[in-house]
Write an enzyme that holds these catalytic residues in place. Structure first.
Site, PDB file in Angstrom:
ATOM      1  N   ARG A 263       0.843  -1.195   0.000  1.00 62.21           N
ATOM      2  CA  ARG A 263       0.000   0.000   0.000  1.00 62.21           C
ATOM      3  C   ARG A 263       0.878   1.246   0.000  1.00 62.21           C
ATOM      4  NH1 ARG A 263      -4.812  -1.682   4.334  1.00 62.21           N
ATOM      5  NH2 ARG A 263      -5.189  -3.756   3.446  1.00 62.21           N
ATOM      6  N   ARG A 278       2.670   1.672  10.524  1.00 62.17           N
ATOM      7  CA  ARG A 278       2.178   2.027   9.192  1.00 62.17           C
ATOM      8  C   ARG A 278       3.319   1.891   8.197  1.00 62.17           C
ATOM      9  NH1 ARG A 278      -2.397   4.624   7.403  1.00 62.17           N
ATOM     10  NH2 ARG A 278      -2.982   5.049   9.551  1.00 62.17           N
ATOM     11  N   GLU A 350      -5.759  -1.014  15.415  1.00 61.90           N
ATOM     12  CA  GLU A 350      -6.644  -1.835  14.587  1.00 61.90           C
ATOM     13  C   GLU A 350      -5.835  -2.962  13.935  1.00 61.90           C
ATOM     14  OE1 GLU A 350      -8.207  -1.982  10.185  1.00 61.90           O
ATOM     15  OE2 GLU A 350      -8.203   0.040  11.024  1.00 61.90           O
ATOM     16  N   SER A 353     -10.447  -5.487  10.273  1.00 61.25           N
ATOM     17  CA  SER A 353     -11.748  -4.898   9.946  1.00 61.25           C
ATOM     18  C   SER A 353     -12.581  -5.988   9.299  1.00 61.25           C
ATOM     19  CB  SER A 353     -11.600  -3.716   8.984  1.00 61.25           C
ATOM     20  OG  SER A 353     -11.101  -2.586   9.646  1.00 61.25           O
ATOM     21  N   ARG A 392       0.974  -5.073  13.324  1.00 57.58           N
ATOM     22  CA  ARG A 392       0.448  -4.567  14.592  1.00 57.58           C
ATOM     23  C   ARG A 392       0.232  -5.689  15.601  1.00 57.58           C
ATOM     24  NH1 ARG A 392      -3.736   0.226  12.602  1.00 57.58           N
ATOM     25  NH2 ARG A 392      -2.122   1.492  11.597  1.00 57.58           N
TER      26      ARG A 392
END
Length: 423
Positions: A263, A278, A350, A353, A392
């Site tokens: 990404r 990130r 997070e 999701s 994470r």
């Protein structure tokens, strides 16, 4: 993709529900319906012109059997042909315009989704575990990892630039073990079929999943081959049955896959840049379900439980939040986030999701199901969830289970994959 027939009949409802997302998407509804109305008018015009041309053609044929057709009749025939050709070009342009606008419209939020513009409007559904009380100041994961030589950020910068991570020694082994642990859990206990997909996909696959054209700037593209690096294995798994009609008796289909995820994170410079929070390339185990449209919300709760199990076995305190309309992803109709507590950075991270996209992807992929050969087909519903994302998870694992001497105590359930008590 939304149903254009439904949008024609319920434009105000569409505007109101899209407005709750807070991104101005409701304005696209008017543009779409204007183009759609113009397209339908052109289609009617073409049909009328073709009928007229057929009538003139019959008249010319009739006259040729008796006398020479008039110049006026022949001119009219040529004029009709040219007009139809121009209208067909206009039709193609409008069809493309309508499809492009449909691809830019996000999914409609489910009525049970709380309305709000950001994270402050999200609802905590439940929590698990109690954040640990430390007898020493907990360190962030990057300090733990660098001291134990689990990862090497300067080496990653040397190889690829900022925003990448390099795992070494026990850190690389830990990451590999976590991937095996998650895949085995979802295959053996939760009944998913494991897939090892290509890590590059065609543009139409990314369109089918909803990542293109909306998120083109976030994806890594190889122009010479017109292929995209996976931002998530969801693209490959959701598209496995694109352009197929499945038997309802075969549903639900459950797929799990490991993949590296790439990404660009355009627009996120300076946000969560320390450590593993990130980065442009990370590892993830992804869950996807293809379900009957009447049973997808039960499947959403199930996929959340499957992701939760990973966190429970790793003994990581977490909370589950129901995202509000303004915080949901582009394709989601309803979405839960799973967030683990990371004491070293003092934040909830997070790690998954879980979303129900209803028939949003299925319409883009032309993925249907039907009860039997004579039954009426319907669009399937698709769901996805991280099961889970590794960077994470590793950060939370190191921070929650750190010891005062710098070692990390591993959860007992994980030691079959990493046969040591400590990292």
């Amino acid at each position: 993709m939304l149903d254009i027939h439904w949008l024609r009949q319920h434009p105000q409802e569409a505007r109101e529900r899209l407005k709750t997302r807070g991104r101005g998407d409701e304005a696209l509804v008017d543009r779409l319906l204007d183009s759609d109305g113009e397209l339908r008018a052109v289609i009617r015009s073409v049909e009328e012109l073709r009928a007229k041309r057929n009538q003139v053609s019959r008249e010319i044929g009739f006259r040729q059997g008796k006398e020479k057709p008039s110049q006026a009749l022949l001119t009219e025939m040529r004029t009709l042909g040219k007009t139809i050709e121009e209208k067909e070009c206009q039709r193609q342009r409008l069809e493309s315009e309508v499809r492009d606008l449909l691809l830019l419209l996000p999914n409609l939020p489910h009525p049970t989704v709380p309305i709000g513009n950001g994270a402050e409007a999200n609802q905590t559904i439940r929590t698990w575990g109690t954040p640990r009380t430390f007898l020493f100041p907990p360190k962030p994961h990057w300090e733990i990892g660098e001291k134990r030589e689990l990862f090497d950020f300067p080496a990653a910068v040397k190889l690829a630039g900022s925003g990448f991570a390099l795992f070494r020694g026990e850190g690389a082994r830990l990451q590999r073990a976590l991937i095996r642990f998650m895949l085995d859990l979802h295959v053996q206990e939760h009944g998913y079929i494991e897939i090892w997909p290509p890590f590059l996909v065609r543009g139409e696959v990314a369109i089918g999943s909803g990542h293109l054209p909306k998120f083109a700037e976030e994806m890594y593209h190889i122009p010479s081959d017109d292929l995209y690096l996976l931002p998530t294995a969801e693209l490959a798994l959701a598209n496995l049955h694109r352009e197929e009609t499945l038997k309802e008796a075969t549903l639900p289909l459950r797929y799990v896959a490991y993949s590296p995820c790439f990404r660009r994170e355009a627009g996120s410079a300076g946000k969560d840049t320390r450590g593993l929070l990130r980065i442009h390339q990370f590892e993830k185990v992804e869950l996807v379900q293809i379900t009957h449209p009447d049973r997808s919300y039960g499947a959403l709760e199930e996929i959340v439980r499957h992701a939760e199990k990973v966190l429970q076995l790793l003994e990581l305190p977490y909370r589950i939040t129901l995202l509000c309309t303004g915080d949901m992803g582009f394709g989601a109709s309803k979405c839960y986030d799973l967030e683990v507590w990371a004491p070293g950075v003092g934040a909830w991270l997070e790690v998954s999701s879980c979303s129900n996209l209803e028939d949003f992807q299925a319409r883009r992929m032309t993925l249907r199901c039907k009860p039997d050969p004579a039954g009426k087909s319907r669009y399937c519903h698709t769901l996805n969830g991280s099961g889970t994302a590794l960077p994470r998870i590793i950060a939370a694992l190191l921070e929650n289970h750190q010891q005062e001497d710098g070692r990390v105590l591993l959860p007992e359930a994980f030691r079959a994959y990493y046969p040591k008590e400590f990292v």
